[in-house]
Design a protein around this motif. Structure first.
Motif, PDB file in Angstrom:
ATOM      1  N   ASN A  12      47.529  59.318  10.023  1.00  0.00           N
ATOM      2  CA  ASN A  12      47.799  59.279  11.452  1.00  0.00           C
ATOM      3  C   ASN A  12      46.519  59.123  12.290  1.00  0.00           C
ATOM      4  OD1 ASN A  12      50.532  59.425  11.010  1.00  0.00           O
ATOM      5  ND2 ASN A  12      50.696  61.619  11.471  1.00  0.00           N
ATOM      6  N   THR A  13      45.374  59.394  11.702  1.00  0.00           N
ATOM      7  CA  THR A  13      44.119  59.178  12.437  1.00  0.00           C
ATOM      8  C   THR A  13      43.766  57.693  12.488  1.00  0.00           C
ATOM      9  OG1 THR A  13      42.684  59.393  10.501  1.00  0.00           O
ATOM     10  CG2 THR A  13      43.293  61.426  11.661  1.00  0.00           C
ATOM     11  N   LYS A  14      44.335  56.927  11.546  1.00  0.00           N
ATOM     12  CA  LYS A  14      44.064  55.483  11.503  1.00  0.00           C
ATOM     13  C   LYS A  14      45.290  54.658  11.886  1.00  0.00           C
ATOM     14  CE  LYS A  14      40.543  55.850   7.891  1.00  0.00           C
ATOM     15  NZ  LYS A  14      40.119  55.413   6.533  1.00  0.00           N
ATOM     16  N   ASN A  15      46.374  55.357  12.257  1.00  0.00           N
ATOM     17  CA  ASN A  15      47.621  54.665  12.641  1.00  0.00           C
ATOM     18  C   ASN A  15      48.070  53.684  11.565  1.00  0.00           C
ATOM     19  OD1 ASN A  15      47.502  56.065  15.030  1.00  0.00           O
ATOM     20  ND2 ASN A  15      46.812  54.340  16.258  1.00  0.00           N
ATOM     21  N   THR A  16      48.009  54.116  10.325  1.00  0.00           N
ATOM     22  CA  THR A  16      48.294  53.227   9.214  1.00  0.00           C
ATOM     23  C   THR A  16      49.176  53.915   8.177  1.00  0.00           C
ATOM     24  OG1 THR A  16      46.170  52.098   9.525  1.00  0.00           O
ATOM     25  CG2 THR A  16      47.261  51.788   7.412  1.00  0.00           C
ATOM     26  N   VAL A  17      50.105  53.143   7.632  1.00  0.00           N
ATOM     27  CA  VAL A  17      50.930  53.604   6.517  1.00  0.00           C
ATOM     28  C   VAL A  17      50.633  52.702   5.326  1.00  0.00           C
ATOM     29  CG1 VAL A  17      52.929  52.208   7.220  1.00  0.00           C
ATOM     30  CG2 VAL A  17      53.262  54.215   5.769  1.00  0.00           C
ATOM     31  N   TYR A  18      50.674  53.286   4.136  1.00  0.00           N
ATOM     32  CA  TYR A  18      50.318  52.577   2.917  1.00  0.00           C
ATOM     33  C   TYR A  18      51.469  52.601   1.913  1.00  0.00           C
ATOM     34  CZ  TYR A  18      45.681  53.569   4.837  1.00  0.00           C
ATOM     35  OH  TYR A  18      44.588  53.682   5.666  1.00  0.00           O
TER      36      TYR A  18
END
Length: 122
Positions: A73-79
């Motif tokens: 959530n700190t990088k606004n990214t899901v993997y």
């Protein structure tokens, strides 16, 4: 929220690949995130989902034990980490965002990325 998926490509059977999906426009942590895929000639299907905080995950039966979804959530990214890949994993993979809590259906997700092609072949 706008979603941009990346990381697709060609991988050999048994290999690994990691997909990423970057979000922008709204507060990322307000959304449950999911990955779906659409194999040639088939309907879009649920692959994996992760809760807003990242602590709760669920998977489609065909990928359970091989794929792992996570989010930062700190990088606004899901993997989506994909291991032990099979030719049947060949598909266009989509990330999606939902305002709900436990959705596994396409209709549960209001926001979609553009899709990234994954091909598993020797």
């Amino acid at each position: 929220v706008q979603l941009q998926a990346s990381g697709g490509g060609l991988v050999q059977p048994g290999g690994s690949l990691r997909l990423s999906c970057a979000a922008s426009g709204r507060t990322f942590s307000n959304y449950r995130m999911g990955w779906f895929r659409q194999r040639p000639g088939k309907e879009r299907e649920f692959v994996a989902g992760v809760s807003r905080g990242g602590s709760v995950t669920n998977y489609g039966d065909s990928v359970k034990g091989r794929f792992t979804i996570s989010r930062d959530n700190t990088k606004n990214t899901v993997y989506l980490q994909m291991n032990s890949m099979k030719p049947d994993d060949t598909a266009v993979y989509y990330c999606a965002a939902s305002s709900g809590y436990n959705g596994r259906a396409v209709r549960d997700y209001a926001y979609w990325g553009q899709g990234t092609q994954v091909t598993v072949s020797s």
